[in-house]
Design an enzyme around this catalytic site. Structure first.
Site, PDB file in Angstrom:
ATOM      1  N   LYS A 115       0.812  -1.210   0.000  1.00 56.05           N
ATOM      2  CA  LYS A 115       0.000   0.000   0.000  1.00 56.05           C
ATOM      3  C   LYS A 115       0.852   1.269   0.000  1.00 56.05           C
ATOM      4  CE  LYS A 115      -4.144  -2.219   1.708  1.00 56.05           C
ATOM      5  NZ  LYS A 115      -3.753  -3.603   2.022  1.00 56.05           N
TER       6      LYS A 115
HETATM    7  C1  PLP Z   1      -4.462  -4.719   1.542  1.00 56.47           C
HETATM    8  C2  PLP Z   1      -3.721  -5.977   1.379  1.00 56.47           C
HETATM    9  C3  PLP Z   1      -4.161  -6.995   0.508  1.00 56.47           C
HETATM   10  C4  PLP Z   1      -5.463  -6.892  -0.254  1.00 56.47           C
HETATM   11  O1  PLP Z   1      -5.414  -5.907  -1.244  1.00 56.47           O
HETATM   12  P1  PLP Z   1      -6.771  -5.339  -1.884  1.00 56.47           P
HETATM   13  O2  PLP Z   1      -6.357  -4.242  -2.770  1.00 56.47           O
HETATM   14  O3  PLP Z   1      -7.601  -4.877  -0.712  1.00 56.47           O
HETATM   15  O4  PLP Z   1      -7.415  -6.472  -2.583  1.00 56.47           O
HETATM   16  C5  PLP Z   1      -3.370  -8.104   0.347  1.00 56.47           C
HETATM   17  N1  PLP Z   1      -2.213  -8.253   1.024  1.00 56.47           N
HETATM   18  C6  PLP Z   1      -1.768  -7.308   1.883  1.00 56.47           C
HETATM   19  C7  PLP Z   1      -0.495  -7.538   2.619  1.00 56.47           C
HETATM   20  C8  PLP Z   1      -2.495  -6.141   2.081  1.00 56.47           C
HETATM   21  O5  PLP Z   1      -2.039  -5.202   2.919  1.00 56.47           O
END
Ligand code: PLP
Length: 501
Positions: A115
């Site tokens: 993210k």
């Molecule tokens: C947020 C997250 C996901 C899921 O991603 P989305 O975009 O919500 O589908 C998967 N793995 C990790 C480590 C995350 O932080």
């Protein structure tokens, strides 16, 4: 290029308006009116570019009220090698004799989860958008987190002039390391609050606050406007499209694929943001054969892709991949809008059913077109654990629990399909972020019981030979600065108390 809402055509918005607002006033999500294409020239030119330059090029196609120079200045700051290392998002071949599998490591940023790629950039886009739209109010970023968004958003917006940031996390739905990362955040504009409930409670609470127009007016009178840093914000999604484009260009320039050759992309999925970004990359012209949508035991998406019924009325599981413990995958709304040929009436009705009745079923034509591209699957905790050990034995790579969900589903897909297509795995978090579950996988179930998270993190470093990421080091010696815990009914009141005092 203008942006429209998935729930109606009331008005068109510029990219910067869509970014400032976060969510459309009718509760829908912003989508681009049309999807820009990458020309052969674009792709050829990208062969000589680094990630931040590719990112600016991709962004410039979608955000046409920004110049490419402007975007380059933001991406070069966001992806500063001081914070990320020389290679922002390394595409790593699994091992030297395996020409088929590549892991796209998206977690070299400040908080050790993918993210960061979007959330290091979003504050730049947000401040510029505020300027461009002439907005003079203070912007409050309001976010619900399943663990990783929260910290990444806090790091991005911390001490950014003209903004406040409020993060709600489910009281016991995040890992110990994730929680410590959040509650030790410094910064004069940061607010981190536990909500007694699960992620969907926190996310629904946040969506309800956004949908409350009377509350918006009250805040507005107090000089504040809400915006979102969740992947419902288009400004969160578009930076993610860039790394899928980058991975394709990188495979091309390393001569791992030929011009025009399709790849598979495997994405461990929760809110459907990251995999939707891969879908947009495909629509822009990146050749993709299959998008593999990997779920944990909260397999609402897996069931949806097989039956066409999206049903959130089911037991909720807390798993070892907490960032995917989600039953309402918000970004699916964008895909439904696109795949129905932009039919807001249909989308609006399905979302009404989801909200009021807890489920909806798409028509057979929509289901068929989804199934041509998407492969769904789910893995339980035992499967995830086995996969972590198997990948380590086979390739010496230690992967985290979320990334392992992707590998697990892919391995089974490949067994039944014998598909030889070159495959990119989105690796969404550093294994250190989920060290207890990873060490249990490597050393045997229950290994981490009774050991502190900090000890297990150190042991994982010794086992793997990997350095502990900066953002996870010495967590337990940091001062806890955020202690508030509330009931889900009190979220709006809490926001009001913080913002209007
Ligand atoms: C947020 C997250 C996901 C899921 O991603 P989305 O975009 O919500 O589908 C998967 N793995 C990790 C480590 C995350 O932080």
């Amino acid at each position: 290029m203008k942006y429209i809402s998935t729930r109606g055509y009331d008005r068109k918005y510029s990219a910067s308006e869509a970014i400032v607002l976060g969510i459309a006033p009718d509760g829908g999500l912003f989508v681009p009116e049309s999807i820009p294409l990458l020309s052969e020239d674009d792709i050829a030119e990208m062969a000589n570019m680094s990630f931040y330059q590719i990112s600016a090029r991709v962004l410039s196609k979608f955000l046409d009220d920004f110049t490419e120079e402007e975007l380059l200045s933001y991406t070069s700051q966001a992806y500063d090698p001081e914070k990320w290392g020389e290679n922002t998002v390394p595409l790593v071949q699994m091992n030297s004799y395996n020409e088929r599998e590549y892991i796209l490591e998206l977690w070299h940023g400040p908080t050790a989860a993918f993210k960061d790629v979007a959330l290091q950039l979003l504050p730049h886009l947000m401040t510029a958008s505020i300027r461009k739209t002439g907005e003079s109010k203070k912007i409050c970023i309001l976010t619900a987190t399943s663990g990783d968004t929260g910290k990444a958003a806090l790091e991005g917006f911390k001490d950014l002039p003209g903004t406040e940031i409020i993060v709600f996390y489910p009281s016991d739905g995040v890992s110990e390391a994730q929680k410590l990362q959040m509650i030790t955040t410094t910064g004069s504009n940061t607010h981190v609050i536990a909500v007694n409930g699960c992620f969907d409670d926190a996310q629904t609470g946040v969506k309800n606050i956004f949908a409350d127009t009377a509350f918006a007016e009250k805040l507005s009178a107090g000089g504040v406007k809400l915006s979102s840093a969740n992947s419902i914000n288009w400004g969160r999604l578009v930076p993610q499209i860039a790394y899928y484009v980058y991975s394709y260009v990188d495979l091309l320039r390393r001569e791992k694929i030929e011009k025009g050759e399709a790849i598979n992309i495997v994405v461990p999925t929760g809110n459907f943001g990251n995999i939707l970004a891969a879908w947009y990359a495909k629509q822009m012209g990146i050749p993709v054969k299959k998008l593999i949508c990997a779920s944990n035991r909260n397999k609402v998406l897996c069931d949806f892709f097989s039956s066409g019924k999206y049903d959130r009325k089911r037991e909720f599981f807390k798993t070892t991949s907490p960032s995917m413990d989600i039953l309402i995958s918000s970004n699916l709304e964008r895909l439904l809008f696109e795949i129905t040929g932009k039919d807001p009436a249909k989308v609006k009705e399905w979302m009404r059913q989801l909200f009021e009745e807890g489920s909806y079923t798409v028509d057979p034509k929509t289901l068929r077109s989804l199934q041509m591209l998407f492969v769904g699957g789910f893995a339980d905790e035992t499967g995830v654990s086995k996969t972590i050990l198997d990948v380590y034995d086979r390739t010496d790579n230690v992967i985290d629990t979320h990334t392992a969900v992707g590998f697990n589903i892919y391995n089974r897909y490949r067994q039944r399909s014998s598909d030889e297509t070159k495959t990119v795995f989105a690796s969404t978090a550093s294994p250190f972020k989920f060290a207890p579950a990873v060490m249990d996988a490597l050393r045997g179930a229950g290994y981490s019981n009774g050991r502190s998270t900090e000890t297990v993190i150190k042991e994982l470093s010794e086992e793997s030979g990997l350095e502990i990421p900066e953002g996870i080091r010495d967590l337990s010696s940091k001062e806890i600065l955020h202690k508030l815990m509330i009931e889900k009914e009190d979220m709006e009141k809490t926001v009001e108390n913080i913002l209007l005092q």
